[in-house]
Design a protein around this motif. Structure first.
Motif, mmCIF file in Angstrom:
data_model
loop_
_atom_site.group_PDB
_atom_site.id
_atom_site.type_symbol
_atom_site.label_atom_id
_atom_site.label_comp_id
_atom_site.label_asym_id
_atom_site.label_seq_id
_atom_site.Cartn_x
_atom_site.Cartn_y
_atom_site.Cartn_z
ATOM 1 N N SER A 242 1.202 -0.684 -0.107
ATOM 2 C CA SER A 242 -0.188 0.245 -0.636
ATOM 3 C C SER A 242 0.939 1.404 0.044
ATOM 4 O O SER A 242 2.154 1.622 0.730
ATOM 5 C CB SER A 242 -1.049 -0.439 0.817
ATOM 6 O OG SER A 242 -0.398 0.035 2.344
ATOM 7 N N GLY A 243 0.212 2.317 -0.464
ATOM 8 C CA GLY A 243 1.052 3.298 -0.710
ATOM 9 C C GLY A 243 2.372 3.802 -1.133
ATOM 10 O O GLY A 243 3.251 4.521 -1.456
ATOM 11 N N GLY A 244 2.439 2.589 -2.775
ATOM 12 C CA GLY A 244 3.082 3.099 -3.699
ATOM 13 C C GLY A 244 3.390 3.737 -4.352
ATOM 14 O O GLY A 244 4.376 4.254 -4.360
ATOM 15 N N SER A 245 2.168 4.873 -4.632
ATOM 16 C CA SER A 245 2.042 6.379 -5.622
ATOM 17 C C SER A 245 3.113 7.713 -4.149
ATOM 18 O O SER A 245 3.518 8.435 -4.527
ATOM 19 C CB SER A 245 1.084 6.213 -5.289
ATOM 20 O OG SER A 245 0.302 7.157 -4.174
ATOM 21 N N ASN A 246 3.457 6.627 -2.576
ATOM 22 C CA ASN A 246 3.627 7.500 -1.648
ATOM 23 C C ASN A 246 5.246 7.327 -1.813
ATOM 24 O O ASN A 246 6.408 8.338 -0.661
ATOM 25 C CB ASN A 246 3.837 7.593 -0.248
ATOM 26 C CG ASN A 246 1.996 7.881 -0.403
ATOM 27 O OD1 ASN A 246 1.849 9.348 -0.784
ATOM 28 N ND2 ASN A 246 1.868 7.558 0.483
ATOM 29 N N LEU A 247 6.121 6.682 -2.861
ATOM 30 C CA LEU A 247 7.375 6.359 -2.124
ATOM 31 C C LEU A 247 8.210 7.410 -3.509
ATOM 32 O O LEU A 247 7.513 6.473 -4.941
ATOM 33 C CB LEU A 247 7.294 4.862 -3.046
ATOM 34 C CG LEU A 247 9.315 4.305 -2.526
ATOM 35 C CD1 LEU A 247 9.257 4.837 -0.983
ATOM 36 C CD2 LEU A 247 8.759 2.506 -2.654
ATOM 37 N N ASP A 248 9.511 7.819 -4.026
ATOM 38 C CA ASP A 248 10.619 7.979 -4.798
ATOM 39 C C ASP A 248 12.039 7.293 -4.286
ATOM 40 O O ASP A 248 12.163 7.033 -3.338
ATOM 41 C CB ASP A 248 10.856 9.418 -4.900
ATOM 42 C CG ASP A 248 9.492 10.354 -5.072
ATOM 43 O OD1 ASP A 248 8.731 10.266 -5.380
ATOM 44 O OD2 ASP A 248 9.624 11.563 -3.974
ATOM 45 N N VAL A 249 11.890 6.234 -6.104
ATOM 46 C CA VAL A 249 13.605 5.702 -5.583
ATOM 47 C C VAL A 249 13.941 6.314 -7.029
ATOM 48 O O VAL A 249 14.062 6.551 -7.794
ATOM 49 C CB VAL A 249 13.068 4.630 -6.003
ATOM 50 C CG1 VAL A 249 14.212 3.032 -6.323
ATOM 51 C CG2 VAL A 249 11.820 3.076 -5.552
ATOM 52 N N ARG A 250 15.554 6.415 -6.084
ATOM 53 C CA ARG A 250 16.441 6.562 -7.039
ATOM 54 C C ARG A 250 17.627 6.241 -6.568
ATOM 55 O O ARG A 250 18.273 5.099 -5.258
ATOM 56 C CB ARG A 250 16.991 8.038 -5.331
ATOM 57 C CG ARG A 250 18.220 9.151 -6.499
ATOM 58 C CD ARG A 250 18.335 10.565 -6.026
ATOM 59 N NE ARG A 250 19.247 10.679 -4.328
ATOM 60 C CZ ARG A 250 20.449 10.805 -4.233
ATOM 61 N NH1 ARG A 250 21.136 11.561 -5.107
ATOM 62 N NH2 ARG A 250 20.687 10.942 -3.312
ATOM 63 N N PHE A 251 18.436 5.564 -7.759
ATOM 64 C CA PHE A 251 19.315 4.546 -8.502
ATOM 65 C C PHE A 251 20.909 5.391 -8.434
ATOM 66 O O PHE A 251 20.615 5.954 -9.048
ATOM 67 C CB PHE A 251 18.925 3.901 -9.638
ATOM 68 C CG PHE A 251 17.980 3.164 -8.793
ATOM 69 C CD1 PHE A 251 17.895 1.877 -8.818
ATOM 70 C CD2 PHE A 251 16.410 3.905 -9.664
ATOM 71 C CE1 PHE A 251 16.823 1.199 -8.818
ATOM 72 C CE2 PHE A 251 15.272 2.976 -9.708
ATOM 73 C CZ PHE A 251 15.723 1.500 -9.212
ATOM 74 N N ILE A 252 21.828 4.892 -7.633
ATOM 75 C CA ILE A 252 22.799 5.627 -7.730
ATOM 76 C C ILE A 252 24.139 4.306 -8.061
ATOM 77 O O ILE A 252 24.453 3.707 -6.877
ATOM 78 C CB ILE A 252 23.145 6.382 -6.281
ATOM 79 C CG1 ILE A 252 22.280 7.195 -5.601
ATOM 80 C CG2 ILE A 252 24.509 7.552 -6.385
ATOM 81 C CD1 ILE A 252 21.598 7.741 -4.479
ATOM 82 N N LEU A 253 24.654 5.169 -9.503
ATOM 83 C CA LEU A 253 25.125 3.669 -9.979
ATOM 84 C C LEU A 253 26.446 4.352 -10.342
ATOM 85 O O LEU A 253 26.720 5.596 -10.491
ATOM 86 C CB LEU A 253 24.915 3.474 -11.378
ATOM 87 C CG LEU A 253 25.508 2.162 -12.164
ATOM 88 C CD1 LEU A 253 25.660 1.380 -11.673
ATOM 89 C CD2 LEU A 253 24.688 2.833 -13.761
#
Length: 258
Positions: A242-253
């Motif tokens: 639940s609440g997936g729209s409340n998540l920001d995901v940052r990938f740092i490579l």
């Protein structure tokens, strides 16, 4: 032209190429390191059967001459290159800007010569050189997938930050090409940041909540797979109970090179 900067464990740096106190004449260990190839001889047959292979550690050897105030400048070198101590080596040319980390194996100097030569050997446990400039990719509620493109020479790990803008239950990161998943069985509150690192030898899962950081690797589901970022395209998405729209995901490579 190239730039060579070295740094000790205290963050003290010395630039060996943009000053008149040192003349660098050679740097060994910038080319791909050697590999050990394990094979088994075939009884009564020609050749052998391949079993496995492993790339060896990198050995950076810097050769230079000291100019100017020789005693003072040699002491400056000692302060950065302490035997058995940590040393970070930055190397930049017209094509790449990379670094590697290691430990000073030896510091040899011809202290009785009029023109003093110094040779410094640094053993680097990692076989590869890492790009100084990190790439960042952001996946949020407005995008369904993101392509994390690895333009390096080898497959590598990655750092992933999940920032909650509201309550998020049990977030799941998914590599859509391999179907591999990483699931954190935890409920994130607004402002929480979960940070996952998948580099070999540095696998971590931490949560920052209210300014306090704790280890939550025990919240990683047993069927999770530590992501490897392949050379080329890597397509990711995410979901949550639940609440997936409340998540920001940052990938740092941080790309790596031979």
């Amino acid at each position: 032209m190239f730039t060579l900067i070295c740094e000790n464990s205290r963050g003290q740096q010395i630039n060996l190429t943009k000053c008149h106190d040192y003349v660098v004449t050679n740097i060994d260990g910038l080319t791909p390191p050697t590999a050990n190839i394990n094979t088994t001889k075939v009884a009564l047959g020609d050749g052998a059967i391949y079993n496995s292979s492993v790339v060896n550690e990198r050995n950076i050897v810097i050769t230079l001459y000291i100019t100017g105030d020789i005693e003072r400048n040699r002491q400056r070198l000692y302060s950065v290159f302490k035997t058995k101590q940590y040393c970070k080596v930055y190397y930049k040319n017209q094509n790449r800007n990379v670094y590697t980390e290691g430990y000073v194996e030896s510091f040899e100097a011809t202290i009785f010569d009029k023109k003093q030569m110094v040779q410094i050997s640094i053993l680097c446990p990692s076989a590869y050189l890492t790009n100084v400039e990190q790439k960042e990719y952001t996946l949020d509620g407005n995008t369904s997938t993101i392509n994390v493109y690895n333009d390096g020479d080898i497959d590598t790990g990655i750092t992933i930050e999940m920032r909650a803008n509201g309550t998020v239950s049990n977030p799941v990161l998914i590599n859509t090409q391999t179907s591999e998943k990483m699931t954190i069985n935890y409920s994130l509150s607004s402002g929480d940041v979960a940070r996952i690192t998948t580099y070999r030898g540095h696998k971590r899962v931490y949560l920052t909540h209210g300014g306090t950081t704790t280890n939550i690797i025990n919240r990683l589901s047993s069927d999770s797979t530590w992501f490897t970022i392949l050379v080329g395209d890597n397509i990711f998405t995410y979901e949550a109970s639940s609440g997936g729209s409340n998540l920001d995901v940052r990938f740092i490579l941080s790309e790596q090179y031979e």
